[in-house]
Each structure stands twice: as structure tokens, then as C-alpha cells.
Design an enzyme around this catalytic site. Structure first.
Site, PDB file in Angstrom:
ATOM      1  N   HIS A  58       0.829  -1.212   0.000  1.00 41.67           N
ATOM      2  CA  HIS A  58       0.000   0.000   0.000  1.00 41.67           C
ATOM      3  C   HIS A  58       0.867   1.267   0.000  1.00 41.67           C
ATOM      4  O   HIS A  58       2.088   1.201   0.020  1.00 41.67           O
ATOM      5  CB  HIS A  58      -0.973  -0.011   1.180  1.00 41.67           C
ATOM      6  CG  HIS A  58      -0.293   0.058   2.509  1.00 41.67           C
ATOM      7  ND1 HIS A  58       0.342  -1.027   3.047  1.00 41.67           N
ATOM      8  CD2 HIS A  58      -0.130   1.081   3.394  1.00 41.67           C
ATOM      9  CE1 HIS A  58       0.855  -0.685   4.220  1.00 41.67           C
ATOM     10  NE2 HIS A  58       0.590   0.592   4.452  1.00 41.67           N
ATOM     11  N   ARG A 110       4.931   2.708  -6.271  1.00 42.42           N
ATOM     12  CA  ARG A 110       6.200   1.982  -6.192  1.00 42.42           C
ATOM     13  C   ARG A 110       7.043   2.388  -7.404  1.00 42.42           C
ATOM     14  O   ARG A 110       6.495   2.568  -8.496  1.00 42.42           O
ATOM     15  CB  ARG A 110       5.985   0.458  -6.240  1.00 42.42           C
ATOM     16  CG  ARG A 110       5.235  -0.120  -5.040  1.00 42.42           C
ATOM     17  CD  ARG A 110       6.073  -0.076  -3.782  1.00 42.42           C
ATOM     18  NE  ARG A 110       5.447  -0.705  -2.633  1.00 42.42           N
ATOM     19  CZ  ARG A 110       4.713  -0.076  -1.703  1.00 42.42           C
ATOM     20  NH1 ARG A 110       4.478   1.214  -1.821  1.00 42.42           N
ATOM     21  NH2 ARG A 110       4.234  -0.741  -0.672  1.00 42.42           N
TER      22      ARG A 110
END
Ligand code: FAD
Length: 377
Positions: free
Chosen positions: A44, A48
Site C-alpha cells: 500500500h 512503487r
């Protein structure tokens, strides 16, 4: 037999594997303690980084490139934007192993990477300062994955291809027989021909159920968003970044959809007790102090710290992944220990797992560096 493949842990790796297996026509069951994407695992916090020229080692580059192809394919199927090509700026001392690996990977694989001096970096992007004498490698074709949207997209596609997904189903016991497995949750029992174990930070607790103990360490990590001048740090103009400083490593993201600049520290963190909740953001002084100090020095035009969250890395001793068959059972495959750099690979790891689980002894990529055997030396 209820299923051809049972997947325990339907997060980053498990959900991708579920999709590639279901797409091959396999009868797949995905079990998860929560309902991915969720905030109790390692995926979460919205974003990324994906880099192709890889500071952690050249051997990852081909997998990173295949991962990117698969993300681009998933993008075609997803209503949400899952990949944003912001570019990634890596900054480090010229002789650091990290930046040398980036440079070597870029040459070997003809990647679109520009090497820049500290002055060239500050001239190109307003709002960034680089330690004197450091250099940067700017990789234009890489960028940011919207991690939660990625998992949702894989979930939608897996279900579309007939996979059965059971959220809120923590696995409590596993029995392995010669030609099949039995998996129990608190309320149900399933049988399958093969088992894929992808439990993320749950691995150290779950692996004893298949008779394995691996040297994994869960680490509490934090990340923060800062108020941001969109004219300087918006994702259309500012890249994602990784800074390897003498004793600290930071990474971060430009402001995406008005969220503000996000910064995290890659090294450090606190070993976690997985029987207790992750201590909330602010439990340690360094939660906001580290990233605020980094921002003040190197992203001097960001504003106030506005929000922080906690997450978990699952580290192996060498920080390389574990992707392997069970040492005793060919029909049980393990993938865990992604050591804080696994998300970008979850698409290709899903594909590799689908090859392993369907009985191929050859995978497209050489997974020997990820063997369980390396820990018994
Ligand atoms: C703060 C932070 C920043 C990061 N930044 C990056 C980055 O920029 N780039 C990058 O590539 N990687 C990054 N990573 C690493 C990456 O996110 C992880 O390596 C990756 O998400 C791990 O995937 P996973 O499938 O192993 O775990 P998860 O995605 O957490 O999935 C594991 C799943 O297993 C389930 N589970 C656990 N136990 C059980 C059980 N007993 N029964 C049923 N289900 C179970 C969990 O509920 C969970 O859904 C970062 C990680 C963190 C924490």
C-alpha cells in the site's frame, strides 16, 4: 480435486500469479487473510518505483524489462492509470556499487540512461540539490507503478479468467501429500494439485505449515507525503528518485494527482513483532525526522510534512528474493523475502510462478540466484 493450483497470499506476487495461471486455463483458488489491495501487507501507499538499470545488480535487468512489458500489457486492460512514465533519477557517489551497477546495466542492455553531474541535475530540475561531487543517472523510460491499482487490475483479470478468490480467509493449516495438498482456513477445507505460497510479511509464520524455516526478518518501514509546489514537483516535470547518501538511502516520488511529494528511507527501520500490530506512524521520532531532514537538504522547495504511513519489508540476509520449489515437494512453490524491492517485479514473478507451478522445470529467467538452498551453505 477442488483446484489445480491453490495460492496462499493474494497480494503483489500471488494475485499476478493467479492471473497468469487462470489465463492459461488452470483452475485457481486465491486465498488471502485480507482483501488485497489492503494496508496490512507490503503493497500500500499508492506508489512503487520501477527502474530497469538496476543498482542492486545487473542480473535483475532482464527481469525488470520483462516486468515492464507485462505492466504495459496490464495497462491496456486496466481502466486506471497503473504506470506513469516519470523517469527515475538515481543519485550517488560516482564509485558507489549502486551507481556503477546502474551504469553497467545501462551499457550492457542499451538502456536510455543519461549520466549527469551534480550541476547538470540542479540545472535541469528546479527544487533538487545534490551532494557535491555526486553524480546522477536519469532513466527516462522507467517511472512509477500505482501499486494498489496494479493489484486491483490483476484481481479483475484473474476473476475474469475464472479464478476463485476468497478474501478474509487466513490459512491455518496445510497438509502435503504425494500428489496433492490440503489447505485449511478457519472455516473451509480445500484440496489442490499444487500449492503456491506467497504470503509476504506472513511468510515466517506460514512457512512452518509446509515444514520450512527461512531466515526472514520483517522490518517496520515508514513513508511520508510533503506539501508541494506543483509547478516544481508535479509528475509531468519531476522524476521519481533514489539517493544513496554515505550512510542513508532515500527514495521518493513526484507529486501524482496532487498527492504531494512522497519520500521514504530504504535502509534502517525497526524489526517487527508479527504478533502485534505495526506501531503507527509517529511512534518513533525518526519516522518524520529522517525524511524531513532529507527533504530540507535535497528537495529544499517542498513544504511541510503532511502525512505519514507504516508498511513492512520482509528481508532476506542478502536482500535477494526467494523464488523456488520446496526442497522436498515439487508440487509446492515458495515466493517471498522480496526485501523492499519486489513490487516492480511482481508482474514477471507472477509469470515465472505460473511456469513453475505448471510443471515446467525450465523457467524463462534463471531463478538460481533466488534458490532456498543458498541459506544452507
Ligand atoms: C514502504 C515500502 C516501499 C516500497 N517501495 C518499493 C519500490 O519503490 N519499488 C519496488 O519494486 N518495491 C518496493 N517495495 C517492496 C514491495 O512493495 C514488496 O516487495 C512487495 O509488495 C511484496 O509482495 P508480496 O506479494 O510478497 O507481499 P504482499 O503484497 O503484502 O502480499 C502478501 C499477501 O499474503 C497475505 N497473507 C499473509 N499471510 C497469510 C495467511 N496465513 N493466509 C492467507 N493470506 C496470507 C497477506 O494478507 C497479503 O495480502 C516497497 C515496500 C514498502 C513496504
Amino acid at each position: 480435486m477442488d483446484f489445480e493450483v491453490i495460492i496462499v497470499g493474494a497480494g503483489s506476487m500471488g494475485m499476478a500469479a493467479g492471473y497468469y495461471l487462470a489465463k492459461k486455463g488452470k483452475r485457481v483458488l486465491l486465498l488471502d487473510s485480507h482483501n488485497p489491495p489492503h494496508t496490512e501487507g507490503s503493497h500500500h501507499g499508492e506508489t512503487r518505483i520501477i527502474r530497469h538499470a538496476y543498482g542492486e545488480g545487473e542480473s535483475y535487468v532482464e527481469m525488470a524489462l520483462r516486468a515492464q512489458e507485462l505492466w504495459n500489457e496490464l495497462q491496456e486492460l486496466s481502466p486506471e492509470e497503473i504506470f506513469i512514465k516519470t523517469g527515475v533519477l538515481n543519485v550517488a557517489a560516482p564509485h558507489s556499487t549502486f551507481i556503477q551497477n546502474v551504469i553497467r546495466s545501462a551499457h550492457k542492455y542499451s538502456l536510455n540512461v543519461e549520466q549527469l553531474s551534480a550541476e547538470e541535475i540542479t540545472r535541469r530540475w528546479d527544487g533538487v540539490t545534490v551532494p557535491e561531487g555526486f553524480i546522477g543517472c536519469y532513466e527516462r523510460d522507467s517511472g512509477v507503478l500505482m501499486s494498489e491499482f496494479c493489484i486491483s487490475a490483476y484481481k479483475t483479470q484473474a476473476l475474469k479468467h475464472g479464478a476463485i478468490f476468497k478474501p478474509y480467509s487466513p490459512v491455518t493449516s496445510i497438509s502435503i501429500y504425494e500428489n496433492h495438498v490440503q489447505v485449511n482456513t478457519e472455516t473451509e477445507i480445500f484440496t489442490g494439485e499444487t500449492l503456491l505460497v506467497t504470503p509476504g510479511a506472513g511468510a515466517r509464520k506460514l512457512l512452518p505449515l509446509v515444514g520450512l524455516e527461512l531466515p526472514l526478518q520483517e522490518v517496520r518501514k515508514t513513508f511520508s507525503w510533503f506539501d508541494t509546489d506543483e509547478e516544481i514537483y508535479h509528475s509531468d516535470i519531476f522524476p521519481a528518485f533514489a539517493f544513496e547518501l554515505p550512510d542513508e538511502t532515500y527514495y521518493g516520488f513526484p507529486s501524482i494527482n496532487g498527492a504531494g511529494v512522497k519520500i521514504g528511507r530504504h535502509d534502517g527501520g525497526q524489526p517487527r513483532d508479527m504478533d502485534k500490530p505495526n506501531p503507527e506512524f509517529g511512534s518513533y521520532e525518526q519516522d518524520s525526522a529522517d525524511v524531513s531532514r532529507f527533504a530540507e537538504r535535497y528537495l529544499h522547495k517542498v513544504g511541510e510534512h503532511k502525512l505519514g504511513k507504516v508498511c513492512t519489508y520482509t528481508n532476506t540476509p542478502d536482500e535477494d528474493f526467494i523464488i523456488d520449489r520446496h526442497p522436498k515437494y515439487d508440487h509446492v512453490v515458495i515466493a517471498c523475502g522480496f526485501s523492499g524491492h519486489g513490487f516492480k517485479f511482481s508482474s514477471v514473478v507472477g509469470e515465472i510462478l505460473s511456469e513453475l507451478v505448471t510443471g515446467n522445470h525450465q523457467t524463462t529467467f534463471d531463478i538460481r540466484p533466488f534458490a532456498i538452498q543458498r541459506f544452507s551453505k
